[in-house]
Design a protein around this motif. Structure first.
Motif, short mmCIF file in Angstrom:
data_model
loop_
_atom_site.label_atom_id
_atom_site.label_comp_id
_atom_site.label_asym_id
_atom_site.label_seq_id
_atom_site.Cartn_x
_atom_site.Cartn_y
_atom_site.Cartn_z
N GLN A 196 0.84 -1.18 0.00
CA GLN A 196 0.00 0.00 0.00
C GLN A 196 0.88 1.25 0.00
O GLN A 196 2.00 1.24 0.54
N PRO A 233 0.73 6.75 3.81
CA PRO A 233 -0.28 7.82 3.89
C PRO A 233 0.19 9.14 3.29
O PRO A 233 -0.59 9.83 2.62
N HIS A 238 -1.60 10.95 0.14
CA HIS A 238 -2.07 12.33 0.22
C HIS A 238 -1.51 13.15 -0.94
O HIS A 238 -2.22 13.97 -1.54
#
Length: 291
Positions: A266, A269, A273
């Motif tokens: 993944q 974050p 963003h």
């Protein structure tokens, strides 16, 4: 120029013409050309650079303006960001004017130059995605004469400046069509870009050009996204697109520039963003250009 300059530069040459500048750089290949010095002198003061000499370009009037040439604008490398941000220049190349106005606080815009932004090639250089989207060419002068190279070749390291060469002019096509530059920063006010997007319409070729800056060492062109969205535009009538198409274009651009990792991994974050930021910038830029 700074308290460090006398200790780091053994000589300073101030030529009055491009020919004199090339001669000075040829005589001292280790010398560094300097115009505004907003990046170079910062590196000198931090101890990151110890040039054997400086060749100042501030007295060369021929690179401080622009002229028209065969449907192109020939921009002098000595043009400051402040000069490019003025209304008369904005009427000529709107996206480049917008990038120049966003280049930093007044003291940076007054000193920093177009050529310096190109040669420094910092990933956050605001003019770079605009020039990439415009597919600009660089006019390089050196001891062997004058040559032109695409700006993308220089930024990608495919065609570097040889000893004694310098960027004299930037050759930009005049498209007479909407252009938009947007950038996102980490704080309010003038700051370095976290991401930037330039969108340029080319009605003559029925094309849309897009370049994304600040997220990679050089501006990125999402060519497949460009071709796809251009095929949806009705170039013979109103050029507006449905909001869903604009959103899909933004996501297409973002995914092309910041792809998913292989396998089941993944995106972190912060990277996720950033991808959302690129998507929003691309969507808004295209929407403004088409409106």
């Amino acid at each position: 120029m700074t308290t460090h300059a006398p200790q780091t530069a053994q000589s300073v040459t101030l030529p009055a013409s491009l020919d004199e500048a090339v001669a000075a750089l040829t005589a001292m290949p280790a010398a560094v050309p300097v115009a505004g010095g907003t990046d170079l002198m910062a590196a000198v003061n931090k101890g990151q650079l110890r040039p054997a000499g400086l060749v100042g370009l501030g007295r060369i009037n021929e690179i401080r303006g622009w002229q028209y040439q065969d449907g192109h604008a020939l921009l002098g490398a000595g043009l400051t960001h402040s000069r490019m941000g003025r209304p008369d220049f904005a009427a000529l190349i709107p996206a480049l004017a917008a990038a120049a106005r966003a280049a930093g606080p007044p003291q940076i815009r007054n000193a920093g130059t177009l050529g310096g932004n190109i040669v420094t090639a910092a990933p956050t250089g605001d003019s770079l995605p605009v020039l990439a989207a415009l597919e600009a060419d660089l006019v390089v002068m050196g001891p062997l004469g004058t040559r032109e190279i695409p700006i993308s070749h220089l930024l990608a390291g495919r065609d570097l400046l040889a000893p004694g060469e310098l960027v004299a002019f930037v050759r930009v096509p005049l498209l007479h069509a909407p252009q938009v530059f947007l950038k996102a920063t980490g704080r309010t006010g003038p700051a370095r870009a976290a991401a930037s997007v330039a969108v340029v319409l080319d009605p003559a070729r029925r094309g849309v050009r897009c370049a994304v800056g600040a997220i990679a060492p050089m501006p990125l062109r999402p060519l497949e996204a460009e071709h796809w969205i251009a095929s949806l535009v009705d170039w013979d009538a109103e050029r507006g697109l449905a909001p869903e198409a604009l959103t899909a274009f933004g996501e297409y651009v973002a995914a092309a520039c910041i792809p998913d990792p292989p396998g089941d991994e993944q995106l972190p974050p912060a990277v996720l963003h950033l991808r959302r930021t690129v998507a929003a910038l691309a969507r808004r830029a295209l929407g403004r250009a088409l409106s």
